[in-house]
Design a protein around this motif. Sequence first.
Motif, PDB file in Angstrom:
ATOM      1  N   UNK A 124       0.837  -1.191   0.000  1.00 46.96           N
ATOM      2  CA  UNK A 124       0.000   0.000   0.000  1.00 46.96           C
ATOM      3  C   UNK A 124       0.877   1.248   0.000  1.00 46.96           C
ATOM      4  N   UNK A 125       0.634   2.118  -0.977  1.00 47.11           N
ATOM      5  CA  UNK A 125       1.372   3.372  -1.092  1.00 47.11           C
ATOM      6  C   UNK A 125       0.445   4.515  -0.681  1.00 47.11           C
ATOM      7  N   UNK A 126       0.876   5.299   0.300  1.00 49.31           N
ATOM      8  CA  UNK A 126       0.049   6.411   0.791  1.00 49.31           C
ATOM      9  C   UNK A 126      -0.323   7.336  -0.355  1.00 49.31           C
ATOM     10  N   UNK A 127      -1.617   7.652  -0.470  1.00 49.76           N
ATOM     11  CA  UNK A 127      -2.088   8.451  -1.586  1.00 49.76           C
ATOM     12  C   UNK A 127      -3.348   9.203  -1.164  1.00 49.76           C
ATOM     13  N   UNK A 128      -3.994   9.831  -2.120  1.00 45.41           N
ATOM     14  CA  UNK A 128      -5.232  10.558  -1.882  1.00 45.41           C
ATOM     15  C   UNK A 128      -5.948  10.776  -3.192  1.00 45.41           C
ATOM     16  N   UNK A 129      -7.235  11.030  -3.114  1.00 39.71           N
ATOM     17  CA  UNK A 129      -8.031  11.251  -4.321  1.00 39.71           C
ATOM     18  C   UNK A 129      -9.006  12.391  -4.070  1.00 39.71           C
ATOM     19  N   UNK A 130      -9.054  13.327  -5.025  1.00 40.55           N
ATOM     20  CA  UNK A 130      -9.937  14.469  -4.893  1.00 40.55           C
ATOM     21  C   UNK A 130     -11.388  14.016  -4.767  1.00 40.55           C
ATOM     22  N   UNK A 131     -12.077  14.544  -3.785  1.00 37.41           N
ATOM     23  CA  UNK A 131     -13.470  14.202  -3.563  1.00 37.41           C
ATOM     24  C   UNK A 131     -13.675  12.962  -2.718  1.00 37.41           C
ATOM     25  N   UNK A 132     -12.593  12.225  -2.474  1.00 39.56           N
ATOM     26  CA  UNK A 132     -12.682  11.001  -1.667  1.00 39.56           C
ATOM     27  C   UNK A 132     -11.898  11.147  -0.381  1.00 39.56           C
ATOM     28  N   UNK A 170      14.426  12.671   0.628  1.00 39.64           N
ATOM     29  CA  UNK A 170      13.484  13.096   1.668  1.00 39.64           C
ATOM     30  C   UNK A 170      12.321  12.110   1.836  1.00 39.64           C
ATOM     31  N   UNK A 171      12.232  11.114   0.977  1.00 40.84           N
ATOM     32  CA  UNK A 171      11.144  10.149   1.067  1.00 40.84           C
ATOM     33  C   UNK A 171      11.392   9.199   2.228  1.00 40.84           C
ATOM     34  N   UNK A 172      10.443   9.077   3.158  1.00 38.11           N
ATOM     35  CA  UNK A 172      10.652   8.157   4.287  1.00 38.11           C
ATOM     36  C   UNK A 172      10.776   6.716   3.812  1.00 38.11           C
ATOM     37  N   UNK A 173      11.478   5.936   4.583  1.00 40.21           N
ATOM     38  CA  UNK A 173      11.569   4.514   4.311  1.00 40.21           C
ATOM     39  C   UNK A 173      10.204   3.871   4.550  1.00 40.21           C
ATOM     40  N   UNK A 174       9.877   2.819   3.809  1.00 39.51           N
ATOM     41  CA  UNK A 174       8.574   2.174   4.014  1.00 39.51           C
ATOM     42  C   UNK A 174       8.451   1.583   5.410  1.00 39.51           C
ATOM     43  N   UNK A 175       7.235   1.620   5.939  1.00 38.74           N
ATOM     44  CA  UNK A 175       6.927   0.992   7.225  1.00 38.74           C
ATOM     45  C   UNK A 175       6.487  -0.434   6.921  1.00 38.74           C
ATOM     46  N   UNK A 176       7.428  -1.355   6.963  1.00 40.58           N
ATOM     47  CA  UNK A 176       7.143  -2.722   6.557  1.00 40.58           C
ATOM     48  C   UNK A 176       6.199  -3.422   7.522  1.00 40.58           C
ATOM     49  N   UNK A 177       6.229  -3.030   8.793  1.00 42.74           N
ATOM     50  CA  UNK A 177       5.320  -3.645   9.766  1.00 42.74           C
ATOM     51  C   UNK A 177       3.870  -3.313   9.445  1.00 42.74           C
ATOM     52  N   UNK A 178       3.627  -2.090   8.946  1.00 44.64           N
ATOM     53  CA  UNK A 178       2.281  -1.662   8.590  1.00 44.64           C
ATOM     54  C   UNK A 178       1.992  -1.850   7.104  1.00 44.64           C
ATOM     55  N   UNK A 179       2.969  -2.379   6.369  1.00 46.13           N
ATOM     56  CA  UNK A 179       2.844  -2.548   4.918  1.00 46.13           C
ATOM     57  C   UNK A 179       2.514  -1.219   4.240  1.00 46.13           C
ATOM     58  N   UNK A 180       3.174  -0.156   4.685  1.00 48.85           N
ATOM     59  CA  UNK A 180       2.893   1.186   4.179  1.00 48.85           C
ATOM     60  C   UNK A 180       4.130   1.758   3.512  1.00 48.85           C
ATOM     61  N   UNK A 181       3.949   2.213   2.267  1.00 49.87           N
ATOM     62  CA  UNK A 181       5.025   2.810   1.485  1.00 49.87           C
ATOM     63  C   UNK A 181       4.661   4.264   1.186  1.00 49.87           C
ATOM     64  N   UNK A 182       5.679   5.065   0.889  1.00 46.18           N
ATOM     65  CA  UNK A 182       5.460   6.490   0.655  1.00 46.18           C
ATOM     66  C   UNK A 182       5.800   6.909  -0.777  1.00 46.18           C
ATOM     67  N   UNK A 183       6.208   5.957  -1.583  1.00 42.22           N
ATOM     68  CA  UNK A 183       6.484   6.195  -2.998  1.00 42.22           C
ATOM     69  C   UNK A 183       6.544   4.842  -3.686  1.00 42.22           C
ATOM     70  N   UNK A 184       6.305   4.854  -5.006  1.00 39.94           N
ATOM     71  CA  UNK A 184       6.421   3.625  -5.769  1.00 39.94           C
ATOM     72  C   UNK A 184       7.890   3.425  -6.158  1.00 39.94           C
ATOM     73  N   UNK A 185       8.527   2.500  -5.499  1.00 42.42           N
ATOM     74  CA  UNK A 185       9.934   2.184  -5.718  1.00 42.42           C
ATOM     75  C   UNK A 185       9.978   0.795  -6.345  1.00 42.42           C
TER      76      UNK A 185
END
Length: 222
Positions: free
Chosen positions: A77-85, A139-154
Amino acid sequence: MKRFVFPLVLGVVGVAILLSLALWQLRRLEWKETMLAGITAQIHGPVQPLPPKGADTRPLKYTPVELVGGTTGDDLLVLSGQKGVGAGYRVISAFETGEGRMILLDRGFLPEADKSQPRPPTALIVQGNIHYPNESDRYTPEPDLDQNLWFARDIPSMAARLKVEPILVVAAQVEGDTQGISPQAISISGIPNDHKMYAITWFLLAIVWSGMTALLLWRNRR
């Protein structure tokens, strides 16, 4: 006469520099529009099969492909957002093709409220585009592997994590159970093109500089 020479030279040189910057931005604008037109044509080009295993797919960025196969149930899962959602995640899944190849599939946007919903293996037919996004920097944080959370598509890191080939296909159209994930097709909307605004800014500064020079020359006449 000496009172006029310095402000006149300063004015002419200043206007020339500002106009050259404006014209350079117009040339950059023409280059950028040509590049964007080429990318758009490639995004909407004829659909092709996935290149052979081991082929260098980086030159094929934006190439449309069709995938027939299914997800494995493993995703990132890569942290993101969508307009209107609102807030949510891009779902990057391991995808197995009918030929047995394993690649990365960007399935699209998942609202934050649906994060915990199960996403078991599911058969899909996908039309999308090969992509190599450049989203990571120092400046991109390292992924949080415990939470399965990424901050960019690498791509390399994600492929290693899911044990698949380092190829990413971004879904544009999906047939099958989308599991609440909305495809987010590649487009040129995220590619900045501010050269027209910059050119206008330099032209306006040239006009202001000309006006200030004229005012200074007029005052020196007194």
